[in-house]
Enzyme design. Structure first.
Site, PDB file in Angstrom:
ATOM      1  N   SER A 178      -3.008  11.209  -7.367  1.00  0.00           N
ATOM      2  CA  SER A 178      -2.590  11.969  -6.193  1.00  0.00           C
ATOM      3  C   SER A 178      -2.113  13.374  -6.588  1.00  0.00           C
ATOM      4  CB  SER A 178      -1.522  11.200  -5.419  1.00  0.00           C
ATOM      5  OG  SER A 178      -1.278  11.791  -4.162  1.00  0.00           O
ATOM      6  N   ASP A 274     -10.747   9.086   1.304  1.00  0.00           N
ATOM      7  CA  ASP A 274      -9.414   9.083   0.706  1.00  0.00           C
ATOM      8  C   ASP A 274      -8.358   8.923   1.802  1.00  0.00           C
ATOM      9  OD1 ASP A 274      -7.852  10.174  -1.988  1.00  0.00           O
ATOM     10  OD2 ASP A 274      -6.842  10.699  -0.128  1.00  0.00           O
ATOM     11  N   HIS A 342      -6.392   5.302  -1.863  1.00  0.00           N
ATOM     12  CA  HIS A 342      -5.780   6.477  -2.467  1.00  0.00           C
ATOM     13  C   HIS A 342      -5.074   6.022  -3.740  1.00  0.00           C
ATOM     14  CE1 HIS A 342      -4.212  10.546  -2.642  1.00  0.00           C
ATOM     15  NE2 HIS A 342      -2.971  10.088  -2.755  1.00  0.00           N
TER      16      HIS A 342
END
Length: 397
Positions: A178, A274, A342
């Site tokens: 991330s 995502d 994610h």
């Protein structure tokens, strides 16, 4: 010893030991030692609230004793003083709230489930600055007591790891998830330059390829957001000069503008759908005031046909933002699955397990290992949703 006592007070159930300017804390079996880098405070390399930075360290062994995997935690960004002040009250902005944790996935210590990295020196850098480790503002406002020092935190921790033995690394991989995955791209060439010229050094970004896309109202919400982050944290001077020499600093927060300029081999792992980008790039709350996307954002199976069309259009936009073969070095690898997810490298069930996600019959952990060790450089791009039954839809950070 006052610093050690203070740090010890932050860790319930933990034992602390002060060694050469840092506090090492550990808790229950299976947890990985925390290193509170007290010596960084004098360098003003601190979390948003002024507390010392932290990393977790598991030493290498055997053939992996001189190999290093440095993984950066994710957790979004803060674009104004109000958002950053909220983070001061939790582990996203203060090491006072951090606790020991265990390693899994790419950081796991099992030869069976992490064969290429299990015996390396494995490090997880905790994220407490809100700028993907790019901030460096000298002034600290009295009213907020916010320290925008992400780049200093990164430098201080890397310096400490170099002193621990990383300066003699034979192999090294800078990775992240991330916001940490974005950091792995932004710091990639800098990391390469700090290590021996003889070392094999590469970078791996998991769910860090955030695209410059439009939201459901046609506005560039994420572009404005990133511009605010860069301005607030003073990030410009810490973004890759290979990009900022051509584009404005805020545009160099987007990987699509940075990756083509990198000198160091990179692996991009991302879901084409995502989950974070669907929630914050495609349908952010500011663009979805009636919350018509609320259920869709929670579960892709709840999306209407028109919403699915929007998601398929986002996939097309995402794929178009990836570097084309002629734009990138032949060492660039990709694994783009069709999951609504994610971050997929930090959990064993998505990294490398009997039922972990595959693209072209290849699992993520094996694809990354093959790429790092030059067994195979591949660009695997999945078919559109819902074609892949191996997906594990999740939103980890």
């Amino acid at each position: 010893m006052a610093a050690a006592a203070a740090s010890g007070a932050w860790l319930t159930r933990a034992a602390t030991v002060l060694v050469l300017g840092f506090v090492v804390a550990s808790a229950k079996a299976g947890d990985v030692d925390m290193v509170f880098l007290e010596s960084a405070v004098s360098k003003e390399a601190v979390c948003l609230d002024g507390s010392p930075p932290v990393y977790h360290f598991s030493p290498g062994s055997g053939a992996g004793a001189n190999n290093w995997l440095v993984h950066m935690e994710g957790g979004g960004w803060c674009s104004n003083a109000v958002e950053c002040s909220v983070r001061k009250g939790n582990f996203r902005g203060s090491s006072k709230f951090m606790r020991p944790l265990s390693f899994s996935g790419i950081l796991g210590g099992s030869q069976k489930y992490n064969p290429d990295f299990y015996n390396w020196n494995r490090v997880k850098i905790r994220y407490c600055d809100g700028s993907s480790f790019t901030g460096d503002v000298e002034t600290v406002e009295t009213s907020t007591n916010l320290h925008y020092r992400g780049a200093r935190v990164w430098n201080a921790i890397i310096e400490d790891l170099l002193a621990r033995g990383m300066s003699k690394a034979q192999n090294a991989l800078l990775s992240g998830c991330s916001a940490g995955g974005l950091a792995a791209i932004l710091h990639c060439d800098r990391f390469r330059d700090l290590l021996p010229a003889t070392a094999k050094v590469k970078c791996f970004s998991d769910a860090g390829y955030f695209v410059d896309g439009k939201d459901i109202t046609g506005n560039n919400f994420v572009r404005t957001f990133y511009k605010d982050v860069v301005n607030l944290h003073g990030s410009a001077k810490n973004l890759p000069a290979s990009c900022t020499s051509k584009l404005s600093p805020d545009m160099c927060f987007f990987p699509q503008n940075v990756v083509p300029t990198l000198r160091t081999p990179l692996f991009i792992l991302n879901a084409a759908y995502d989950a974070w980008q669907i929630k914050n790039v495609v349908a952010p709350s500011a663009a979805d005031k009636k919350k018509t996307w609320a259920q869709c954002k929670l579960d892709i199976k709840s999306c209407s046909s028109s919403q699915l069309t929007t998601l398929q259009n986002f996939r097309t936009e995402f794929l178009a933002a990836l570097p084309r073969p002629e734009q990138s070095p032949p060492s660039l690898s990709m694994f783009i699955d069709s999951c609504y997810a994610h971050c997929q490298s930090g959990s064993q069930d998505t990294w490398l397990a009997e039922d972990s996600p595959t693209v072209e019959k290849m699992q993520i952990g094996r694809a990354v290992g093959d790429w790092f060790h030059d067994r195979e450089v591949s660009r695997r791009i999945d078919c559109p949703y819902p074609c892949n039954p191996t997906c594990k839809n999740r939103d980890d950070d």
